[in-house]
Design a protein around this motif. Structure first.
Motif, PDB file in Angstrom:
ATOM      1  N   GLY A  44       4.908 -12.731   6.557  1.00 21.74           N
ATOM      2  CA  GLY A  44       5.164 -12.289   7.918  1.00 21.74           C
ATOM      3  C   GLY A  44       5.202 -10.794   8.115  1.00 21.74           C
ATOM      4  N   ALA A  45       5.141 -10.002   7.035  1.00 20.71           N
ATOM      5  CA  ALA A  45       5.235  -8.547   7.165  1.00 20.71           C
ATOM      6  C   ALA A  45       3.952  -7.972   7.751  1.00 20.71           C
ATOM      7  CB  ALA A  45       5.500  -7.918   5.799  1.00 20.71           C
ATOM      8  N   ARG A  46       4.112  -6.895   8.538  1.00 24.83           N
ATOM      9  CA  ARG A  46       2.962  -6.136   9.024  1.00 24.83           C
ATOM     10  C   ARG A  46       2.668  -5.038   8.014  1.00 24.83           C
ATOM     11  NH1 ARG A  46       1.423  -7.074  14.234  1.00 24.83           N
ATOM     12  NH2 ARG A  46       2.850  -8.301  15.533  1.00 24.83           N
ATOM     13  N   VAL A  47       1.488  -5.092   7.419  1.00 26.62           N
ATOM     14  CA  VAL A  47       1.122  -4.185   6.326  1.00 26.62           C
ATOM     15  C   VAL A  47      -0.108  -3.373   6.717  1.00 26.62           C
ATOM     16  CG1 VAL A  47       0.474  -3.997   3.890  1.00 26.62           C
ATOM     17  CG2 VAL A  47       2.028  -5.830   4.637  1.00 26.62           C
ATOM     18  N   VAL A  48      -0.041  -2.073   6.508  1.00 25.75           N
ATOM     19  CA  VAL A  48      -1.213  -1.206   6.599  1.00 25.75           C
ATOM     20  C   VAL A  48      -1.628  -0.881   5.169  1.00 25.75           C
ATOM     21  CG1 VAL A  48      -2.129   0.993   7.395  1.00 25.75           C
ATOM     22  CG2 VAL A  48      -0.493  -0.257   8.828  1.00 25.75           C
ATOM     23  N   ASP A  49      -2.787  -1.376   4.761  1.00 25.40           N
ATOM     24  CA  ASP A  49      -3.279  -1.194   3.400  1.00 25.40           C
ATOM     25  C   ASP A  49      -4.281  -0.041   3.404  1.00 25.40           C
ATOM     26  OD1 ASP A  49      -3.619  -1.657   0.709  1.00 25.40           O
ATOM     27  OD2 ASP A  49      -5.009  -3.336   0.966  1.00 25.40           O
ATOM     28  N   VAL A  50      -3.827   1.130   2.974  1.00 24.64           N
ATOM     29  CA  VAL A  50      -4.618   2.360   3.071  1.00 24.64           C
ATOM     30  C   VAL A  50      -5.490   2.507   1.819  1.00 24.64           C
ATOM     31  CG1 VAL A  50      -4.534   4.857   3.335  1.00 24.64           C
ATOM     32  CG2 VAL A  50      -2.799   3.425   4.452  1.00 24.64           C
TER      33      VAL A  50
END
Length: 256
Positions: A44-50
């Motif tokens: 459920g986490a909002r992740v920005v994968d840079v």
């Protein structure tokens, strides 16, 4: 950030298919440690994968229930990711994220932070985090001290490639992301996760082609290097199947 003459995203775009086909995955223990150290549950986490590249880390987090937005400057790498991964994809610079403040639970750099500006990138990550969020960076690396053949392999690479980076260099270490996180006011934690990779020789050599110090060679030089290594490694692994001791370095920085 530029590295040498040619920017990293242009180098990796040349080897996007090799990267996707043969770079190692991350072990289950990495994702367990990521949740424990960051305090963020992936489900459920909002992740920005840079620096998501072709999506190896992106898919690992998606498989564990995260909602991931993949960000990278390498257009061809992202096209490979799009072809096999259902998630948001954005062609953008990790030093200047195009998001409003407080939108992510987790900002991640898998095998990528060392290509960015150490100060700007972490500041941007902190800006887009929600309260209680975390920044995390990790790198797969070989554990050359556990295998003589692997140490010798890296010595040969260091002798053959001017741009080589790895355990054969004196004083070599993981990128200083923990220090950058601490400087940004985050609560830092670090760990190592050991694992063992079993890989076919052909795939191991394809992986070699995907590393920047080989990808920057001209076609003939790269081909000669791979042929030499095929011959050397075949002396050790006659059946063409390698057992490679690995470990993952993980650093997390939690907001206070």
């Amino acid at each position: 950030m530029t590295e040498g003459v040619e920017e990293s995203h242009l180098v990796f775009d040349r080897v996007a298919e090799e990267y996707d086909a043969a770079r190692p995955h991350y072990p289950e223990g990495l994702y367990v440690a990521l949740q424990d150290l960051s305090g963020v549950r992936l489900a459920g986490a909002r992740v920005v994968d840079v620096g998501a590249g072709t999506g190896i880390s992106t898919r690992g987090m998606l498989d564990r229930g995260a909602r991931v937005l993949a960000v990278d400057r390498a257009a061809r790498m992202l096209s490979v990711l799009r072809a096999r991964t259902s998630c948001g994809v954005l062609l953008s610079d990790g030093n200047e994220l195009p998001f409003r403040d407080g939108v992510a639970d987790l900002v991640t750099y898998a095998q990528s932070w060392h290509w960015l500006d150490p100060t700007l990138s972490v500041a941007e990550a902190v800006r887009v985090l929600r309260r209680g969020g975390a920044v995390a960076g990790w790198w797969n690396t070989v554990d050359a001290g556990r295998a003589d053949w692997l140490a010798a392999y890296h010595v040969r690479l260091a002798e053959s490639c001017d741009g080589y980076v790895g355990p054969a260099l004196p004083g070599w270490s993981m990128p200083p992301i923990a220090e950058a996180m601490g400087d940004a006011g985050l609560d830092v934690a670090e760990t190592w996760v050991g694992w063992t990779r079993t890989v076919l020789l052909d795939d191991f050599l394809t992986d070699l082609r995907s590393h920047s110090y080989v990808a920057r060679l001209d076609t003939g030089e790269a081909g000669e290097l791979v042929a030499r290594e095929r011959a050397e490694l075949a002396k050790v692994f006659a059946d063409g199947r390698l057992t490679v001791p690995m470990r993952v370095y993980l650093a997390t920085g939690r907001t206070r």
